[in-house]
Design an enzyme around this catalytic site. Structure first.
Site, short mmCIF file in Angstrom:
data_model
loop_
_atom_site.label_atom_id
_atom_site.label_comp_id
_atom_site.label_asym_id
_atom_site.label_seq_id
_atom_site.Cartn_x
_atom_site.Cartn_y
_atom_site.Cartn_z
N THR A 25 15.48 38.61 -36.87
CA THR A 25 16.47 39.60 -36.47
C THR A 25 15.84 40.72 -35.67
O THR A 25 16.41 41.20 -34.69
CB THR A 25 17.16 40.19 -37.72
OG1 THR A 25 17.64 39.12 -38.53
CG2 THR A 25 18.31 41.09 -37.32
N TYR A 26 14.66 41.15 -36.06
CA TYR A 26 14.06 42.34 -35.47
C TYR A 26 12.78 42.06 -34.68
O TYR A 26 12.23 42.98 -34.08
CB TYR A 26 13.74 43.36 -36.56
CG TYR A 26 14.93 43.76 -37.38
CD1 TYR A 26 16.05 44.32 -36.78
CD2 TYR A 26 14.95 43.57 -38.76
CE1 TYR A 26 17.15 44.69 -37.51
CE2 TYR A 26 16.05 43.95 -39.51
CZ TYR A 26 17.15 44.51 -38.88
OH TYR A 26 18.24 44.87 -39.62
N ALA A 27 12.27 40.85 -34.72
CA ALA A 27 10.98 40.60 -34.09
C ALA A 27 10.91 39.19 -33.52
O ALA A 27 11.59 38.27 -33.98
CB ALA A 27 9.85 40.80 -35.10
N VAL A 28 10.08 39.05 -32.50
CA VAL A 28 9.76 37.75 -31.92
C VAL A 28 8.26 37.56 -32.04
O VAL A 28 7.48 38.49 -31.78
CB VAL A 28 10.17 37.68 -30.43
CG1 VAL A 28 9.87 36.30 -29.85
CG2 VAL A 28 11.65 38.01 -30.26
N VAL A 29 7.83 36.38 -32.47
CA VAL A 29 6.40 36.11 -32.64
C VAL A 29 5.94 35.12 -31.56
O VAL A 29 6.59 34.10 -31.32
CB VAL A 29 6.09 35.54 -34.04
CG1 VAL A 29 4.59 35.30 -34.20
CG2 VAL A 29 6.58 36.51 -35.12
N ASP A 137 8.01 41.20 -51.07
CA ASP A 137 8.68 40.05 -50.45
C ASP A 137 7.78 38.82 -50.49
O ASP A 137 7.66 38.09 -49.50
CB ASP A 137 9.10 40.36 -49.01
CG ASP A 137 10.17 39.38 -48.50
OD1 ASP A 137 10.84 38.74 -49.35
OD2 ASP A 137 10.33 39.24 -47.28
#
Length: 364
Positions: A25-29, A137
């Site tokens: 949702t918040y990041a691309v790797v 987590d």
């Protein structure tokens, strides 16, 4: 250009993005490399400026805690730089995660392998807790596996420090299947025991090859836990009925762990049960877990380099110049032949049906 911008530009030039390998949702790797050495890295590009979703705090926490934590069983943060509206975290590149390995049915786990993964998880976690950091987590796909077999705790976006025991924290952390009952009942005051419960769930999953406590909602998660471990009483867990979100769930009898984990040794079941104690203050600590008899009994933990590897790790172990289609196809076919011969299939089936935790494995 001021000194800060200049330093940031220099850091940015040091790293090259090659290929997108994941997106959330918040990041691309991205898989990337160091320009000067071709060393493989992972570049996590995070969108910033979205305070509404708490993204900035997540990114700040990850940078803050990974800068503080240097341990062989915690992922290493190599660099940080910004580009336009993105924050880029440069991390060591790891080939797979524990979830991929658990789901790869061509792999057979020996008791010594499970013991090795558990030892590395507890070592990394003990280091986090010793440095006053909760992960919040832990789950199989946040336990990454390097090409040399080392397991490393990753994704510190929900982590936080816990130096002040009287400070309120959110209970909306930890992926549901690995979330302890005190958080499901809305506890806002907690400590290291929440991470240890998660590790207990991972321990069970390694033996079962499927998630142990898989609820479909928060309420169903509690029912799933109570069906497996029995409904807690005030004697088992004093004060739990006073927690903010407590609701009576129903009465379920306690089922001995032995009924499900039929091949596990007494030490195995004892450590598992101590990770899944209802009363958080009585749950075993990561430090005490590392001194548990389980880790000192035969079979001894497998060396990380000898642990089962999934196909992704085997291909990643090849030099980049060898990763052409023919080489990779040939390597994969050889692997499949090795894993699928008739005699091996019978052996795998027998081992999968009954993992004998009481006998040492050859070479242990």
């Amino acid at each position: 250009m001021d000194a800060v911008e200049k330093a940031n530009t220099e850091r940015q030039k040091r790293w090259v993005k090659d290929q997108k390998i994941g997106e959330g949702t918040y990041a691309v790797v991205y898989r990337g490399r160091e320009a000067s050495t071709n060393r493989k890295v992972a570049i996590k590009k995070i969108k910033v400026g979205q305070f509404k979703d708490g993204l900035d705090m997540s990114a700040i926490r990850e940078v803050k805690y990974l800068r503080e934590l240097k341990h062989q069983n915690v992922i290493e943060l190599l660099d940080v730089f910004s580009s336009k509206t993105k924050l880029n975290l440069v991390l060591e590149f790891l080939d797979s995660d524990l979830e991929m390995i658990i789901k790869d049915r061509t792999l057979v786990f020996l008791p010594a392998d499970i013991k090795s993964w558990m030892a590395m998880t507890f070592r990394g976690l003990e280091f986090c807790h010793r440095n006053w950091i909760l992960h919040r987590d832990l789950k199989p796909n946040n336990l990454l596996i390097a090409s040399d077999g080392q397991l490393k705790i990753a994704d510190f976006g929900l982590a936080r420090d816990f130096a002040d025991p009287g400070y309120k924290m959110t209970c909306q952390v930890i992926t549901r299947w690995y979330r302890p009952p005190e958080l499901l009942f809305g506890s806002r005051y907690y400590s290291t025991a929440v991470d240890v419960w998660s590790v207990g769930c991972i321990f069970a999953e390694l033996m079962l090859r499927t998630p142990y406590l898989a609820g479909e909602s928060d309420m169903d998660q509690l029912k799933t836990i109570f069906r497996a471990l029995g409904t807690p009483t005030e004697q088992d867990w004093p004060g739990h009925t006073k927690l903010p979100d407590y609701v009576p769930i129903g009465q379920f009898p306690k089922t001995p762990l032995r009924d499900l984990f039929t091949a596990a040794s007494a030490d195995t079941l004892n450590l598992l049960s101590q990770c899944l104690v209802y009363e958080p203050r009585k749950r075993i600590t990561a430090k005490d877990a590392l001194n548990h008899a389980y880790f000192f009994a035969l079979p001894y933990p497998s060396h990380p380099s000898k642990l089962p590897k999934c196909a992704a790790q085997l291909s990643a172990a090849l030099p980049l110049e060898e990763l052409d289609g023919n080489t990779l196809s040939s390597k994969t076919n050889r692997l499949k032949r090795k894993l699928s011969s008739p005699e091996d299939a019978k052996t795998r089936s027998a081992v999968a049906r009954r993992l004998d935790f009481t006998k040492p494995t050859p070479g242990s």
